[in-house]
Scaffold this motif. Structure first.
Motif, PDB file in Angstrom:
ATOM      1  N   GLY A  57     -51.287 -11.335   9.817  1.00 27.01           N
ATOM      2  CA  GLY A  57     -52.144 -11.266  10.869  1.00 27.01           C
ATOM      3  C   GLY A  57     -53.687 -10.860  10.273  1.00 27.01           C
ATOM      4  O   GLY A  57     -53.626  -9.922   9.267  1.00 27.01           O
ATOM      5  N   PHE A  58     -54.878 -11.506  10.590  1.00 26.62           N
ATOM      6  CA  PHE A  58     -56.208 -11.180  10.192  1.00 26.62           C
ATOM      7  C   PHE A  58     -57.188 -11.275  11.225  1.00 26.62           C
ATOM      8  O   PHE A  58     -57.079 -12.036  12.039  1.00 26.62           O
ATOM      9  CB  PHE A  58     -56.438 -12.285   8.976  1.00 26.62           C
ATOM     10  CG  PHE A  58     -57.692 -12.245   8.249  1.00 26.62           C
ATOM     11  CD1 PHE A  58     -57.682 -11.588   7.305  1.00 26.62           C
ATOM     12  CD2 PHE A  58     -58.481 -13.271   8.380  1.00 26.62           C
ATOM     13  CE1 PHE A  58     -58.841 -11.197   6.693  1.00 26.62           C
ATOM     14  CE2 PHE A  58     -59.817 -13.098   7.774  1.00 26.62           C
ATOM     15  CZ  PHE A  58     -59.784 -11.958   7.041  1.00 26.62           C
ATOM     16  N   GLY A 128     -55.612 -16.775  11.778  1.00 25.88           N
ATOM     17  CA  GLY A 128     -56.015 -15.329  12.050  1.00 25.88           C
ATOM     18  C   GLY A 128     -56.630 -15.535  13.358  1.00 25.88           C
ATOM     19  O   GLY A 128     -56.512 -16.575  13.811  1.00 25.88           O
ATOM     20  N   HIS A 129     -57.033 -14.259  13.975  1.00 28.97           N
ATOM     21  CA  HIS A 129     -57.650 -14.206  15.173  1.00 28.97           C
ATOM     22  C   HIS A 129     -58.883 -15.118  15.214  1.00 28.97           C
ATOM     23  O   HIS A 129     -59.859 -14.717  14.122  1.00 28.97           O
ATOM     24  CB  HIS A 129     -57.930 -12.719  15.645  1.00 28.97           C
ATOM     25  CG  HIS A 129     -56.526 -11.949  15.712  1.00 28.97           C
ATOM     26  ND1 HIS A 129     -55.436 -12.145  16.808  1.00 28.97           N
ATOM     27  CD2 HIS A 129     -56.078 -11.075  14.918  1.00 28.97           C
ATOM     28  CE1 HIS A 129     -54.434 -11.541  16.376  1.00 28.97           C
ATOM     29  NE2 HIS A 129     -54.774 -10.641  15.568  1.00 28.97           N
ATOM     30  N   LEU A 175     -63.262 -24.390  14.985  1.00 31.81           N
ATOM     31  CA  LEU A 175     -62.029 -24.367  14.381  1.00 31.81           C
ATOM     32  C   LEU A 175     -60.968 -24.873  15.176  1.00 31.81           C
ATOM     33  O   LEU A 175     -60.123 -25.563  14.532  1.00 31.81           O
ATOM     34  CB  LEU A 175     -61.624 -22.874  14.175  1.00 31.81           C
ATOM     35  CG  LEU A 175     -60.613 -22.240  13.569  1.00 31.81           C
ATOM     36  CD1 LEU A 175     -60.307 -22.910  12.188  1.00 31.81           C
ATOM     37  CD2 LEU A 175     -60.381 -20.756  13.667  1.00 31.81           C
ATOM     38  N   ARG A 176     -60.990 -24.528  16.643  1.00 30.11           N
ATOM     39  CA  ARG A 176     -59.941 -25.161  17.459  1.00 30.11           C
ATOM     40  C   ARG A 176     -59.858 -26.630  17.402  1.00 30.11           C
ATOM     41  O   ARG A 176     -58.831 -27.393  17.419  1.00 30.11           O
ATOM     42  CB  ARG A 176     -60.091 -24.255  18.759  1.00 30.11           C
ATOM     43  CG  ARG A 176     -59.856 -23.219  18.857  1.00 30.11           C
ATOM     44  CD  ARG A 176     -60.011 -22.650  20.226  1.00 30.11           C
ATOM     45  NE  ARG A 176     -59.881 -21.123  20.060  1.00 30.11           N
ATOM     46  CZ  ARG A 176     -59.684 -20.388  21.516  1.00 30.11           C
ATOM     47  NH1 ARG A 176     -59.979 -20.981  22.339  1.00 30.11           N
ATOM     48  NH2 ARG A 176     -59.812 -19.145  21.469  1.00 30.11           N
ATOM     49  N   SER A 177     -61.092 -27.176  17.453  1.00 27.65           N
ATOM     50  CA  SER A 177     -61.113 -28.770  17.239  1.00 27.65           C
ATOM     51  C   SER A 177     -60.568 -29.134  16.024  1.00 27.65           C
ATOM     52  O   SER A 177     -59.762 -30.294  16.005  1.00 27.65           O
ATOM     53  CB  SER A 177     -62.817 -29.077  17.474  1.00 27.65           C
ATOM     54  OG  SER A 177     -62.825 -30.606  17.110  1.00 27.65           O
ATOM     55  N   GLN A 186     -57.630 -21.667  28.765  1.00 24.15           N
ATOM     56  CA  GLN A 186     -56.484 -21.354  28.233  1.00 24.15           C
ATOM     57  C   GLN A 186     -56.057 -19.702  28.522  1.00 24.15           C
ATOM     58  O   GLN A 186     -57.260 -19.124  29.059  1.00 24.15           O
ATOM     59  CB  GLN A 186     -56.330 -21.548  26.824  1.00 24.15           C
ATOM     60  CG  GLN A 186     -56.506 -22.916  26.557  1.00 24.15           C
ATOM     61  CD  GLN A 186     -55.340 -23.812  26.856  1.00 24.15           C
ATOM     62  OE1 GLN A 186     -54.170 -23.494  26.794  1.00 24.15           O
ATOM     63  NE2 GLN A 186     -55.730 -25.069  27.696  1.00 24.15           N
ATOM     64  N   TRP A 187     -55.260 -19.181  27.909  1.00 22.42           N
ATOM     65  CA  TRP A 187     -55.286 -17.688  27.791  1.00 22.42           C
ATOM     66  C   TRP A 187     -56.018 -17.418  26.905  1.00 22.42           C
ATOM     67  O   TRP A 187     -56.205 -17.827  25.762  1.00 22.42           O
ATOM     68  CB  TRP A 187     -53.682 -17.420  27.618  1.00 22.42           C
ATOM     69  CG  TRP A 187     -53.455 -15.853  27.060  1.00 22.42           C
ATOM     70  CD1 TRP A 187     -52.989 -14.875  28.145  1.00 22.42           C
ATOM     71  CD2 TRP A 187     -53.727 -14.897  25.986  1.00 22.42           C
ATOM     72  NE1 TRP A 187     -52.702 -13.750  27.544  1.00 22.42           N
ATOM     73  CE2 TRP A 187     -53.495 -13.597  26.201  1.00 22.42           C
ATOM     74  CE3 TRP A 187     -54.468 -15.377  24.621  1.00 22.42           C
ATOM     75  CZ2 TRP A 187     -53.544 -12.584  25.502  1.00 22.42           C
ATOM     76  CZ3 TRP A 187     -54.640 -14.210  24.013  1.00 22.42           C
ATOM     77  CH2 TRP A 187     -54.355 -13.161  24.219  1.00 22.42           C
ATOM     78  N   GLU A 188     -56.950 -16.433  27.034  1.00 23.97           N
ATOM     79  CA  GLU A 188     -57.926 -15.828  26.010  1.00 23.97           C
ATOM     80  C   GLU A 188     -57.980 -14.407  26.079  1.00 23.97           C
ATOM     81  O   GLU A 188     -58.158 -13.682  27.051  1.00 23.97           O
ATOM     82  CB  GLU A 188     -59.473 -16.371  26.669  1.00 23.97           C
ATOM     83  CG  GLU A 188     -59.558 -17.978  26.439  1.00 23.97           C
ATOM     84  CD  GLU A 188     -59.483 -18.441  24.934  1.00 23.97           C
ATOM     85  OE1 GLU A 188     -59.542 -17.655  23.827  1.00 23.97           O
ATOM     86  OE2 GLU A 188     -59.564 -19.864  24.869  1.00 23.97           O
TER      87      GLU A 188
END
Length: 323
Positions: A57-58, A128-129, A175-177, A186-188
Protein backbone atom coordinates in the motif's frame (compact mmCIF):
# COMPACT_ATOMS: atom_id res chain seq x y z
CA UNK A 1 -30.95 -5.27 9.71
CA UNK A 2 -27.73 -6.56 11.28
CA UNK A 3 -24.41 -4.85 11.89
CA UNK A 4 -22.21 -4.86 8.77
CA UNK A 5 -18.47 -5.24 9.19
CA UNK A 6 -15.33 -4.91 7.08
CA UNK A 7 -12.16 -6.87 7.70
CA UNK A 8 -8.73 -6.84 6.12
CA UNK A 9 -5.21 -8.16 6.55
CA UNK A 10 -2.58 -5.44 6.64
CA UNK A 11 0.31 -5.74 4.20
CA UNK A 12 2.81 -5.82 7.06
CA UNK A 13 1.09 -8.99 8.31
CA UNK A 14 1.30 -10.57 4.84
CA UNK A 15 5.01 -9.75 4.83
CA UNK A 16 5.42 -11.31 8.28
CA UNK A 17 3.59 -14.46 7.17
CA UNK A 18 5.87 -14.76 4.15
CA UNK A 19 9.06 -14.04 6.10
CA UNK A 20 9.92 -10.98 4.00
CA UNK A 21 10.31 -7.25 4.64
CA UNK A 22 7.62 -4.75 3.73
CA UNK A 23 10.27 -3.07 1.56
CA UNK A 24 10.39 -6.24 -0.57
CA UNK A 25 6.69 -5.81 -1.33
CA UNK A 26 7.63 -2.49 -2.96
CA UNK A 27 10.46 -3.87 -5.05
CA UNK A 28 10.53 -7.66 -5.56
CA UNK A 29 8.01 -9.65 -7.62
CA UNK A 30 9.08 -12.95 -6.05
CA UNK A 31 8.51 -11.55 -2.57
CA UNK A 32 5.10 -10.15 -3.53
CA UNK A 33 4.06 -13.59 -4.80
CA UNK A 34 5.26 -15.25 -1.59
CA UNK A 35 3.27 -12.72 0.44
CA UNK A 36 0.13 -13.46 -1.60
CA UNK A 37 0.54 -17.22 -1.15
CA UNK A 38 1.10 -16.84 2.59
CA UNK A 39 -1.91 -14.52 2.71
CA UNK A 40 -4.05 -17.13 0.96
CA UNK A 41 -3.29 -19.68 3.70
CA UNK A 42 -3.99 -17.11 6.39
CA UNK A 43 -7.25 -16.04 4.73
CA UNK A 44 -8.35 -19.68 4.49
CA UNK A 45 -7.85 -20.14 8.23
CA UNK A 46 -9.86 -16.97 8.93
CA UNK A 47 -12.58 -17.78 6.40
CA UNK A 48 -12.15 -14.52 4.47
CA UNK A 49 -11.37 -13.82 0.78
CA UNK A 50 -7.75 -14.32 -0.14
CA UNK A 51 -5.79 -11.17 -0.99
CA UNK A 52 -4.70 -10.85 -4.62
CA UNK A 53 -0.98 -10.40 -5.27
CA UNK A 54 -0.36 -6.68 -5.01
CA UNK A 55 2.24 -4.02 -4.34
CA UNK A 56 2.56 -2.71 -0.82
CA UNK A 57 0.00 0.00 0.00
CA UNK A 58 1.37 3.37 -1.07
CA UNK A 59 0.02 6.93 -0.77
CA UNK A 60 2.61 9.13 -2.49
CA UNK A 61 2.07 8.52 -6.20
CA UNK A 62 0.59 11.92 -6.98
CA UNK A 63 2.97 14.03 -4.90
CA UNK A 64 5.96 12.20 -6.39
CA UNK A 65 4.90 13.35 -9.86
CA UNK A 66 4.88 16.97 -8.63
CA UNK A 67 8.46 16.97 -7.35
CA UNK A 68 8.31 15.41 -3.88
CA UNK A 69 11.15 12.88 -3.50
CA UNK A 70 10.00 9.56 -2.07
CA UNK A 71 12.53 7.66 0.03
CA UNK A 72 12.29 3.87 0.02
CA UNK A 73 14.63 1.60 1.88
CA UNK A 74 14.89 -1.50 4.08
CA UNK A 75 15.41 0.68 7.14
CA UNK A 76 12.16 2.61 6.60
CA UNK A 77 9.01 1.01 7.97
CA UNK A 78 7.04 3.21 5.59
CA UNK A 79 8.19 5.22 2.53
CA UNK A 80 8.75 8.91 3.25
CA UNK A 81 7.77 11.84 1.01
CA UNK A 82 10.08 14.85 1.30
CA UNK A 83 8.67 18.37 0.76
CA UNK A 84 9.66 20.13 -2.47
CA UNK A 85 8.24 23.60 -1.72
CA UNK A 86 10.87 25.46 0.27
CA UNK A 87 9.50 29.01 0.10
CA UNK A 88 6.11 30.61 -0.52
CA UNK A 89 7.37 31.79 -3.91
CA UNK A 90 7.87 28.16 -4.96
CA UNK A 91 4.07 27.84 -4.99
CA UNK A 92 3.95 30.21 -7.97
CA UNK A 93 6.36 27.99 -9.92
CA UNK A 94 4.48 24.71 -9.44
CA UNK A 95 3.69 22.96 -12.69
CA UNK A 96 2.25 19.63 -13.68
CA UNK A 97 4.60 17.21 -15.49
CA UNK A 98 4.40 16.87 -19.26
CA UNK A 99 3.71 13.15 -18.86
CA UNK A 100 2.41 11.84 -15.55
CA UNK A 101 3.29 8.27 -16.53
CA UNK A 102 6.96 9.21 -16.73
CA UNK A 103 7.12 11.29 -13.55
CA UNK A 104 8.11 10.47 -9.99
CA UNK A 105 7.86 6.85 -8.89
CA UNK A 106 5.07 6.07 -11.36
CA UNK A 107 7.27 4.44 -14.09
CA UNK A 108 9.01 2.21 -11.55
CA UNK A 109 5.75 0.99 -10.03
CA UNK A 110 4.05 0.54 -13.40
CA UNK A 111 6.94 -1.66 -14.50
CA UNK A 112 6.80 -3.65 -11.27
CA UNK A 113 3.06 -4.26 -11.53
CA UNK A 114 3.48 -5.22 -15.19
CA UNK A 115 6.03 -7.89 -14.28
CA UNK A 116 3.79 -9.04 -11.42
CA UNK A 117 0.84 -9.40 -13.80
CA UNK A 118 2.94 -11.49 -16.19
CA UNK A 119 3.76 -13.82 -13.32
CA UNK A 120 0.32 -13.83 -11.69
CA UNK A 121 -2.72 -13.02 -13.88
CA UNK A 122 -4.82 -12.60 -10.72
CA UNK A 123 -2.62 -9.72 -9.51
CA UNK A 124 -4.00 -6.26 -8.80
CA UNK A 125 -3.08 -3.53 -11.28
CA UNK A 126 -3.07 -0.88 -8.59
CA UNK A 127 0.25 0.85 -7.97
CA UNK A 128 -1.01 2.77 -4.96
CA UNK A 129 -3.67 5.26 -3.95
CA UNK A 130 -4.31 7.70 -6.78
CA UNK A 131 -4.01 10.75 -4.51
CA UNK A 132 -4.28 12.15 -1.01
CA UNK A 133 -6.80 14.83 -0.15
CA UNK A 134 -5.97 18.49 -0.92
CA UNK A 135 -4.81 19.49 2.58
CA UNK A 136 -2.64 16.42 3.02
CA UNK A 137 -1.20 16.91 -0.47
CA UNK A 138 -0.32 20.51 0.35
CA UNK A 139 1.38 19.42 3.59
CA UNK A 140 3.31 16.68 1.81
CA UNK A 141 4.52 19.19 -0.78
CA UNK A 142 5.35 21.99 1.64
CA UNK A 143 5.65 20.44 5.08
CA UNK A 144 4.21 22.06 8.21
CA UNK A 145 5.04 25.46 6.70
CA UNK A 146 1.77 25.15 4.81
CA UNK A 147 -0.14 26.00 7.97
CA UNK A 148 1.91 29.19 8.32
CA UNK A 149 1.17 30.03 4.68
CA UNK A 150 -2.55 29.88 5.43
CA UNK A 151 -2.10 32.62 8.03
CA UNK A 152 0.60 34.69 6.30
CA UNK A 153 -0.54 34.50 2.68
CA UNK A 154 -4.03 33.02 2.36
CA UNK A 155 -4.31 33.86 -1.34
CA UNK A 156 -1.21 31.81 -2.08
CA UNK A 157 -2.51 28.98 0.12
CA UNK A 158 -5.68 28.94 -1.97
CA UNK A 159 -3.60 28.77 -5.16
CA UNK A 160 -1.70 25.81 -3.79
CA UNK A 161 -4.91 23.99 -2.88
CA UNK A 162 -6.37 24.69 -6.33
CA UNK A 163 -3.22 23.21 -7.84
CA UNK A 164 -3.49 20.14 -5.57
CA UNK A 165 -7.06 19.46 -6.73
CA UNK A 166 -6.43 20.17 -10.42
CA UNK A 167 -3.32 18.03 -10.59
CA UNK A 168 -4.95 15.19 -8.64
CA UNK A 169 -7.81 15.06 -11.14
CA UNK A 170 -5.48 15.16 -14.13
CA UNK A 171 -3.20 12.51 -12.65
CA UNK A 172 -6.11 10.19 -11.82
CA UNK A 173 -7.54 10.62 -15.32
CA UNK A 174 -4.23 9.76 -17.02
CA UNK A 175 -3.37 6.83 -14.76
CA UNK A 176 -6.82 5.25 -14.91
CA UNK A 177 -6.94 5.58 -18.69
CA UNK A 178 -3.56 3.85 -18.93
CA UNK A 179 -4.69 1.03 -16.65
CA UNK A 180 -8.15 0.63 -18.20
CA UNK A 181 -9.93 1.80 -15.05
CA UNK A 182 -13.04 3.98 -15.32
CA UNK A 183 -13.09 7.66 -14.46
CA UNK A 184 -16.39 9.05 -13.22
CA UNK A 185 -19.52 7.60 -11.66
CA UNK A 186 -17.56 5.31 -9.35
CA UNK A 187 -16.86 4.93 -5.64
CA UNK A 188 -14.40 7.70 -4.80
CA UNK A 189 -12.61 8.14 -1.50
CA UNK A 190 -10.75 11.21 -0.27
CA UNK A 191 -8.22 10.54 2.53
CA UNK A 192 -7.31 13.83 4.19
CA UNK A 193 -6.06 13.42 7.73
CA UNK A 194 -4.45 16.87 8.03
CA UNK A 195 -7.76 18.66 7.43
CA UNK A 196 -8.65 18.49 11.12
CA UNK A 197 -5.83 20.89 11.97
CA UNK A 198 -8.14 23.72 10.89
CA UNK A 199 -10.67 25.25 13.25
CA UNK A 200 -14.27 25.56 12.04
CA UNK A 201 -13.94 28.92 10.27
CA UNK A 202 -10.77 28.01 8.40
CA UNK A 203 -12.18 24.56 7.76
CA UNK A 204 -15.14 26.14 6.02
CA UNK A 205 -12.81 28.29 3.88
CA UNK A 206 -9.82 26.02 3.18
CA UNK A 207 -11.20 22.48 3.35
CA UNK A 208 -14.84 22.07 2.37
CA UNK A 209 -14.63 23.90 -1.02
CA UNK A 210 -11.67 21.80 -2.14
CA UNK A 211 -13.21 18.50 -1.09
CA UNK A 212 -16.30 19.55 -3.03
CA UNK A 213 -14.21 20.41 -6.13
CA UNK A 214 -12.46 17.06 -5.98
CA UNK A 215 -15.66 15.03 -5.69
CA UNK A 216 -17.27 17.07 -8.46
CA UNK A 217 -14.22 16.69 -10.72
CA UNK A 218 -14.19 12.95 -10.12
CA UNK A 219 -17.93 12.75 -10.92
CA UNK A 220 -18.13 10.54 -7.85
CA UNK A 221 -21.09 8.19 -7.69
CA UNK A 222 -20.34 7.23 -4.08
CA UNK A 223 -18.56 9.83 -1.95
CA UNK A 224 -16.40 8.43 0.83
CA UNK A 225 -14.32 10.58 3.19
CA UNK A 226 -11.53 9.47 5.53
CA UNK A 227 -10.28 12.11 7.99
CA UNK A 228 -8.94 11.31 11.43
CA UNK A 229 -8.65 14.58 13.34
CA UNK A 230 -12.06 16.21 13.03
CA UNK A 231 -13.99 17.52 16.03
CA UNK A 232 -17.75 17.54 16.66
CA UNK A 233 -17.95 21.16 15.47
CA UNK A 234 -16.68 20.12 12.03
CA UNK A 235 -19.37 17.51 11.50
CA UNK A 236 -22.31 19.74 10.45
CA UNK A 237 -20.22 21.03 7.53
CA UNK A 238 -19.87 17.50 6.15
CA UNK A 239 -23.55 17.43 5.29
CA UNK A 240 -23.17 19.78 2.32
CA UNK A 241 -20.73 17.32 0.71
CA UNK A 242 -23.52 14.73 0.29
CA UNK A 243 -21.26 11.96 1.57
CA UNK A 244 -22.19 8.33 1.15
CA UNK A 245 -19.89 7.33 4.02
CA UNK A 246 -17.52 8.96 6.50
CA UNK A 247 -14.60 7.10 8.04
CA UNK A 248 -13.24 8.93 11.12
CA UNK A 249 -10.94 5.94 11.72
CA UNK A 250 -9.92 6.11 15.39
CA UNK A 251 -10.25 9.88 15.74
CA UNK A 252 -9.52 10.66 19.42
CA UNK A 253 -12.01 13.54 19.28
CA UNK A 254 -14.85 11.48 17.81
CA UNK A 255 -15.57 8.38 19.87
CA UNK A 256 -18.70 6.44 18.97
CA UNK A 257 -20.75 8.40 21.50
CA UNK A 258 -19.79 11.75 19.89
CA UNK A 259 -20.52 10.48 16.40
CA UNK A 260 -23.93 9.21 17.47
CA UNK A 261 -24.73 12.59 18.99
CA UNK A 262 -23.34 14.93 16.30
CA UNK A 263 -22.81 13.15 12.97
CA UNK A 264 -25.73 13.22 10.53
CA UNK A 265 -23.93 11.60 7.58
CA UNK A 266 -23.46 7.81 7.38
CA UNK A 267 -20.32 6.84 9.29
CA UNK A 268 -18.32 3.76 10.17
CA UNK A 269 -16.46 2.72 13.31
CA UNK A 270 -13.08 1.01 13.68
CA UNK A 271 -11.23 -1.17 16.12
CA UNK A 272 -7.58 -0.25 15.65
CA UNK A 273 -4.86 -2.97 15.79
CA UNK A 274 -3.34 -1.41 18.92
CA UNK A 275 -6.64 -2.08 20.70
CA UNK A 276 -6.62 -5.67 19.45
CA UNK A 277 -3.06 -6.09 20.71
CA UNK A 278 -3.60 -4.52 24.14
CA UNK A 279 -6.91 -6.01 25.24
CA UNK A 280 -7.80 -9.58 26.22
CA UNK A 281 -10.16 -11.32 23.84
CA UNK A 282 -13.13 -11.13 26.22
CA UNK A 283 -12.84 -7.34 26.36
CA UNK A 284 -12.50 -7.14 22.58
CA UNK A 285 -15.67 -9.11 22.01
CA UNK A 286 -17.53 -6.98 24.56
CA UNK A 287 -16.17 -3.82 22.89
CA UNK A 288 -17.37 -5.01 19.49
CA UNK A 289 -20.85 -5.62 20.90
CA UNK A 290 -20.76 -2.15 22.48
CA UNK A 291 -19.89 -0.54 19.13
CA UNK A 292 -22.59 -2.54 17.37
CA UNK A 293 -25.12 -0.85 19.63
CA UNK A 294 -24.54 2.43 17.78
CA UNK A 295 -25.83 0.96 14.49
CA UNK A 296 -23.05 2.49 12.40
CA UNK A 297 -22.73 1.84 8.68
CA UNK A 298 -20.00 -0.71 9.40
CA UNK A 299 -17.40 -1.74 11.97
CA UNK A 300 -13.92 -2.21 10.53
CA UNK A 301 -10.99 -4.13 11.98
CA UNK A 302 -7.73 -5.61 10.68
CA UNK A 303 -5.09 -8.19 11.43
CA UNK A 304 -1.72 -6.44 11.78
CA UNK A 305 0.45 -9.22 13.23
CA UNK A 306 0.23 -13.00 13.28
CA UNK A 307 0.25 -13.16 17.08
CA UNK A 308 -3.24 -11.64 17.11
CA UNK A 309 -4.82 -14.26 14.84
CA UNK A 310 -6.69 -16.01 17.73
CA UNK A 311 -8.22 -12.69 18.82
CA UNK A 312 -9.23 -11.86 15.26
CA UNK A 313 -10.86 -15.28 14.98
CA UNK A 314 -13.10 -14.38 17.91
CA UNK A 315 -13.86 -10.92 16.53
CA UNK A 316 -14.84 -12.43 13.20
CA UNK A 317 -17.08 -14.89 15.02
CA UNK A 318 -19.04 -12.17 16.82
CA UNK A 319 -19.06 -9.94 13.71
CA UNK A 320 -20.65 -12.72 11.66
CA UNK A 321 -23.13 -13.45 14.40
CA UNK A 322 -24.29 -9.82 14.61
CA UNK A 323 -24.41 -9.38 10.85
Amino acid sequence: MGQEFEFGIFDCCLAEAAGITTYAMDSDVDAICRAADAGALLAERLGVPRPAPHLYGFSYLHVSTLGSRVVFGPDHAEPTALPCIRSPEDVDRLAEPEDYLKAGVVPQRLELVKRLGERRPDASKRIGHDFEGPITTAVLLMGQEFFLLVHDDPARAHRLLDFCVRSALNFARVLRSHQGRPFGGQWEGIPDDFAGYFGPEQFKEFVIPYWHKLYEGLKAGHRDLHSELLRPEHLPMLEELKLSSFDPSVDPYLPAEALAAHCRVPYGLRIWPSVVQSRPVEELVAFYRHLAGFKSQYIMFHLERLADEPKIMELLKVARELR
